[in-house]
Design a protein around this motif. Structure first.
Motif, PDB file in Angstrom:
ATOM      1  N   ARG A  57       0.847  -1.203   0.000  1.00  0.00           N
ATOM      2  CA  ARG A  57       0.000   0.000   0.000  1.00  0.00           C
ATOM      3  C   ARG A  57       0.881   1.250   0.000  1.00  0.00           C
ATOM      4  O   ARG A  57       0.627   2.210  -0.732  1.00  0.00           O
ATOM      5  CB  ARG A  57      -0.931  -0.001   1.218  1.00  0.00           C
ATOM      6  CG  ARG A  57      -1.747   1.286   1.434  1.00  0.00           C
ATOM      7  CD  ARG A  57      -2.589   1.704   0.224  1.00  0.00           C
ATOM      8  NE  ARG A  57      -3.441   0.641  -0.199  1.00  0.00           N
ATOM      9  CZ  ARG A  57      -4.756   0.599  -0.077  1.00  0.00           C
ATOM     10  NH1 ARG A  57      -5.392   1.619   0.426  1.00  0.00           N
ATOM     11  NH2 ARG A  57      -5.442  -0.434  -0.483  1.00  0.00           N
ATOM     12  N   ILE A  58       1.924   1.254   0.807  1.00  0.00           N
ATOM     13  CA  ILE A  58       2.818   2.415   0.867  1.00  0.00           C
ATOM     14  C   ILE A  58       3.482   2.639  -0.489  1.00  0.00           C
ATOM     15  O   ILE A  58       3.545   3.780  -0.971  1.00  0.00           O
ATOM     16  CB  ILE A  58       3.858   2.225   1.999  1.00  0.00           C
ATOM     17  CG1 ILE A  58       3.142   2.291   3.356  1.00  0.00           C
ATOM     18  CG2 ILE A  58       4.965   3.264   1.908  1.00  0.00           C
ATOM     19  CD1 ILE A  58       3.966   1.850   4.535  1.00  0.00           C
ATOM     20  N   GLU A  59       3.936   1.564  -1.120  1.00  0.00           N
ATOM     21  CA  GLU A  59       4.529   1.684  -2.452  1.00  0.00           C
ATOM     22  C   GLU A  59       3.514   2.194  -3.466  1.00  0.00           C
ATOM     23  O   GLU A  59       3.846   2.990  -4.345  1.00  0.00           O
ATOM     24  CB  GLU A  59       5.093   0.334  -2.900  1.00  0.00           C
ATOM     25  CG  GLU A  59       6.347  -0.065  -2.155  1.00  0.00           C
ATOM     26  CD  GLU A  59       6.826  -1.477  -2.476  1.00  0.00           C
ATOM     27  OE1 GLU A  59       6.119  -2.224  -3.208  1.00  0.00           O
ATOM     28  OE2 GLU A  59       7.917  -1.835  -2.003  1.00  0.00           O
ATOM     29  N   GLN A  60       2.255   1.764  -3.337  1.00  0.00           N
ATOM     30  CA  GLN A  60       1.187   2.211  -4.232  1.00  0.00           C
ATOM     31  C   GLN A  60       0.971   3.717  -4.085  1.00  0.00           C
ATOM     32  O   GLN A  60       0.822   4.431  -5.076  1.00  0.00           O
ATOM     33  CB  GLN A  60      -0.097   1.434  -3.903  1.00  0.00           C
ATOM     34  CG  GLN A  60      -1.249   1.701  -4.824  1.00  0.00           C
ATOM     35  CD  GLN A  60      -2.499   0.927  -4.398  1.00  0.00           C
ATOM     36  OE1 GLN A  60      -2.639   0.506  -3.252  1.00  0.00           O
ATOM     37  NE2 GLN A  60      -3.408   0.751  -5.339  1.00  0.00           N
ATOM     38  N   VAL A  61       0.977   4.202  -2.851  1.00  0.00           N
ATOM     39  CA  VAL A  61       0.809   5.637  -2.604  1.00  0.00           C
ATOM     40  C   VAL A  61       1.987   6.409  -3.191  1.00  0.00           C
ATOM     41  O   VAL A  61       1.799   7.412  -3.888  1.00  0.00           O
ATOM     42  CB  VAL A  61       0.663   5.931  -1.090  1.00  0.00           C
ATOM     43  CG1 VAL A  61       0.652   7.431  -0.822  1.00  0.00           C
ATOM     44  CG2 VAL A  61      -0.593   5.284  -0.527  1.00  0.00           C
ATOM     45  N   LEU A  62       3.205   5.946  -2.918  1.00  0.00           N
ATOM     46  CA  LEU A  62       4.393   6.625  -3.432  1.00  0.00           C
ATOM     47  C   LEU A  62       4.384   6.679  -4.959  1.00  0.00           C
ATOM     48  O   LEU A  62       4.693   7.719  -5.550  1.00  0.00           O
ATOM     49  CB  LEU A  62       5.663   5.946  -2.927  1.00  0.00           C
ATOM     50  CG  LEU A  62       5.958   6.117  -1.445  1.00  0.00           C
ATOM     51  CD1 LEU A  62       7.107   5.208  -1.017  1.00  0.00           C
ATOM     52  CD2 LEU A  62       6.268   7.561  -1.114  1.00  0.00           C
ATOM     53  N   LYS A  63       4.007   5.598  -5.589  1.00  0.00           N
ATOM     54  CA  LYS A  63       3.935   5.566  -7.053  1.00  0.00           C
ATOM     55  C   LYS A  63       2.902   6.568  -7.558  1.00  0.00           C
ATOM     56  O   LYS A  63       3.159   7.306  -8.516  1.00  0.00           O
ATOM     57  CB  LYS A  63       3.600   4.161  -7.533  1.00  0.00           C
ATOM     58  CG  LYS A  63       3.600   4.030  -9.044  1.00  0.00           C
ATOM     59  CD  LYS A  63       3.337   2.608  -9.488  1.00  0.00           C
ATOM     60  CE  LYS A  63       3.332   2.562 -11.016  1.00  0.00           C
ATOM     61  NZ  LYS A  63       3.043   1.231 -11.517  1.00  0.00           N
ATOM     62  N   ALA A  64       1.753   6.629  -6.911  1.00  0.00           N
ATOM     63  CA  ALA A  64       0.697   7.566  -7.305  1.00  0.00           C
ATOM     64  C   ALA A  64       1.146   9.016  -7.121  1.00  0.00           C
ATOM     65  O   ALA A  64       0.660   9.918  -7.805  1.00  0.00           O
ATOM     66  CB  ALA A  64      -0.578   7.294  -6.507  1.00  0.00           C
TER      67      ALA A  64
ATOM     68  N   ASP B 136       4.220   9.968  -7.660  1.00  0.00           N
ATOM     69  CA  ASP B 136       5.411  10.115  -8.500  1.00  0.00           C
ATOM     70  C   ASP B 136       6.696  10.223  -7.680  1.00  0.00           C
ATOM     71  O   ASP B 136       7.608  10.962  -8.032  1.00  0.00           O
ATOM     72  CB  ASP B 136       5.294  11.320  -9.448  1.00  0.00           C
ATOM     73  CG  ASP B 136       4.156  11.168 -10.437  1.00  0.00           C
ATOM     74  OD1 ASP B 136       3.951  10.029 -10.916  1.00  0.00           O
ATOM     75  OD2 ASP B 136       3.469  12.162 -10.715  1.00  0.00           O
ATOM     76  N   ILE B 137       6.756   9.479  -6.593  1.00  0.00           N
ATOM     77  CA  ILE B 137       7.966   9.401  -5.773  1.00  0.00           C
ATOM     78  C   ILE B 137       8.567   8.028  -6.039  1.00  0.00           C
ATOM     79  O   ILE B 137       7.997   7.006  -5.664  1.00  0.00           O
ATOM     80  CB  ILE B 137       7.661   9.572  -4.261  1.00  0.00           C
ATOM     81  CG1 ILE B 137       6.941  10.881  -3.977  1.00  0.00           C
ATOM     82  CG2 ILE B 137       8.936   9.434  -3.444  1.00  0.00           C
ATOM     83  CD1 ILE B 137       7.756  12.124  -4.160  1.00  0.00           C
ATOM     84  N   GLU B 138       9.700   8.008  -6.726  1.00  0.00           N
ATOM     85  CA  GLU B 138      10.310   6.737  -7.097  1.00  0.00           C
ATOM     86  C   GLU B 138      11.182   6.153  -5.991  1.00  0.00           C
ATOM     87  O   GLU B 138      11.346   4.949  -5.895  1.00  0.00           O
ATOM     88  CB  GLU B 138      11.141   6.911  -8.361  1.00  0.00           C
ATOM     89  CG  GLU B 138      10.279   7.211  -9.574  1.00  0.00           C
ATOM     90  CD  GLU B 138      11.086   7.347 -10.843  1.00  0.00           C
ATOM     91  OE1 GLU B 138      12.202   6.789 -10.902  1.00  0.00           O
ATOM     92  OE2 GLU B 138      10.598   8.015 -11.760  1.00  0.00           O
TER      93      GLU B 138
END
Length: 168
Positions: free
Chosen positions: A122-129, A131-133
């Motif tokens: 979920r955290i990775e999903q938020v970061l991707k949304a 635009d934080i790579e």
């Protein structure tokens, strides 16, 4: 933590009203001959609540200006950091939900609980949304005796023990 522009406007107006009321109350008490100590006792609690609200407004304003490190946070503060990132990117909760392909209520719930219990996925999903790579989680620092700070991993103690063993 302020999570929306609406919350910000509401709290900012409250802070301004609190400030006015505190000044009026202070003036009344001074006119009645109360000492500074007595005034502090009378309005101290209200001033503390006011200062907390004021700090929250100032923090939101700093985030909106980008005055924080968006790519590093303490692991225990990742939830609030994700909210800051969304605000900094200028996205509403609805816009983030659309980017993630989840419901608005899901993002609202995640943020209300500051992503407590969120999976790494979920955290990775938020970061991707957002635009934080790449984001770094700083090691947690704990306070120990005599005000020294050490990494929670105890690396300092391990290094010292290793040196003692080699010396002896």
């Amino acid at each position: 933590m302020i999570r929306t522009e609406q919350e910000y406007k509401k709290l900012k107006a409250k802070v301004e009203k609190q400030e006015q009321l505190l000044q009026e109350e202070r003036k009344k008490l001074e006119e009645q001959g109360f000492t500074e100590q007595m005034i502090q006792i009378a309005i101290g609690f209200a001033e503390n609540f006011h200062l907390n609200d004021k700090r929250e407004v100032e923090e939101y304003e700093r985030v909106m200006r980008g005055e924080f490190d968006p790519y590093t946070c303490k692991l225990g503060e990742i939830g609030t950091h994700l909210i800051k990132l969304r605000l900094w990117r200028g996205l509403t909760q609805s816009e983030l939900a659309n980017r993630m392909g989840v419901s608005n209520s899901q993002v609202s719930r995640d943020e209300r609980y500051e992503y407590s219990g969120a999976s790494m996925e979920r955290i990775e999903q938020v970061l991707k949304a957002l635009d934080i790579e790449l984001m770094f989680a700083a090691p947690q620092i704990v306070e120990v005796a005599k005000g020294r700070e050490e990494y929670a991993s105890g690396q300092d103690e391990m290094a010292a023990a290793k040196q003692e063993k080699q010396a002896g």
